[in-house]
Design a protein around this motif. Sequence first.
Motif, PDB file in Angstrom:
ATOM      1  N   VAL A  63       3.541  10.889  -4.068  1.00 23.42           N
ATOM      2  CA  VAL A  63       3.017   9.546  -4.370  1.00 23.42           C
ATOM      3  C   VAL A  63       3.291   8.540  -3.257  1.00 23.42           C
ATOM      4  CG1 VAL A  63       3.366   9.996  -6.828  1.00 23.42           C
ATOM      5  CG2 VAL A  63       5.064   8.659  -5.570  1.00 23.42           C
ATOM      6  N   LYS A  64       3.984   8.957  -2.227  1.00 21.02           N
ATOM      7  CA  LYS A  64       4.283   8.026  -1.125  1.00 21.02           C
ATOM      8  C   LYS A  64       3.004   7.470  -0.533  1.00 21.02           C
ATOM      9  CE  LYS A  64       8.772   9.804   0.391  1.00 21.02           C
ATOM     10  NZ  LYS A  64       9.512  10.554   1.445  1.00 21.02           N
ATOM     11  N   GLY A  65       3.010   6.174  -0.319  1.00 15.81           N
ATOM     12  CA  GLY A  65       1.836   5.517   0.246  1.00 15.81           C
ATOM     13  C   GLY A  65       0.795   5.122  -0.788  1.00 15.81           C
ATOM     14  N   ARG A  66       0.936   5.621  -2.015  1.00 17.37           N
ATOM     15  CA  ARG A  66      -0.035   5.296  -3.075  1.00 17.37           C
ATOM     16  C   ARG A  66       0.599   4.498  -4.206  1.00 17.37           C
ATOM     17  NH1 ARG A  66      -2.218   9.198  -6.040  1.00 17.37           N
ATOM     18  NH2 ARG A  66      -0.458  10.654  -5.839  1.00 17.37           N
ATOM     19  N   PHE A  67       1.862   4.740  -4.486  1.00 16.92           N
ATOM     20  CA  PHE A  67       2.554   4.073  -5.591  1.00 16.92           C
ATOM     21  C   PHE A  67       3.611   3.123  -5.026  1.00 16.92           C
ATOM     22  CE2 PHE A  67       2.066   7.595  -9.070  1.00 16.92           C
ATOM     23  CZ  PHE A  67       0.694   7.614  -8.832  1.00 16.92           C
ATOM     24  N   THR A  68       3.832   2.037  -5.740  1.00 17.87           N
ATOM     25  CA  THR A  68       4.871   1.089  -5.370  1.00 17.87           C
ATOM     26  C   THR A  68       5.667   0.692  -6.607  1.00 17.87           C
ATOM     27  OG1 THR A  68       3.505   0.186  -3.585  1.00 17.87           O
ATOM     28  CG2 THR A  68       5.368  -1.143  -4.330  1.00 17.87           C
TER      29      THR A  68
END
Length: 116
Positions: A63-68
């Motif tokens: 999910v890195k780069g897509r979720f915060t």
Amino acid sequence: VQLVESGGGLVQAGGSLRLSCAASGSTFSINAMGWYRQAPGKQRELVAAITSGGGSTNYADSVKGRFTVSRDNAKNTMYLQMSSLKPEDTAVYYCNAQVVAGWIYWGQGTQVTVSS
């Protein structure tokens, strides 16, 4: 500590959703918080975690780069902003909170379904 997730739903691939986790009870004792997910037939996995002050975060590679992940301690709420969603993100999403004494609390989960 009680945790209630909200914001799940059905979204098309490429879309976005924002999950919320509202904490109540002894919120002063909450330390780190995190989002987990569990897809049918799979183990629950860590999605993202955040420290008490929000200064440090950790994400699953998928999910890195897509979720915060973020949190607003004044509102006792943690968020998960999900973008560029994929069908493989479909799962029940749970929030958890670790208190200073070491106990871990879980919410009831919210369903996220991403259609292709």
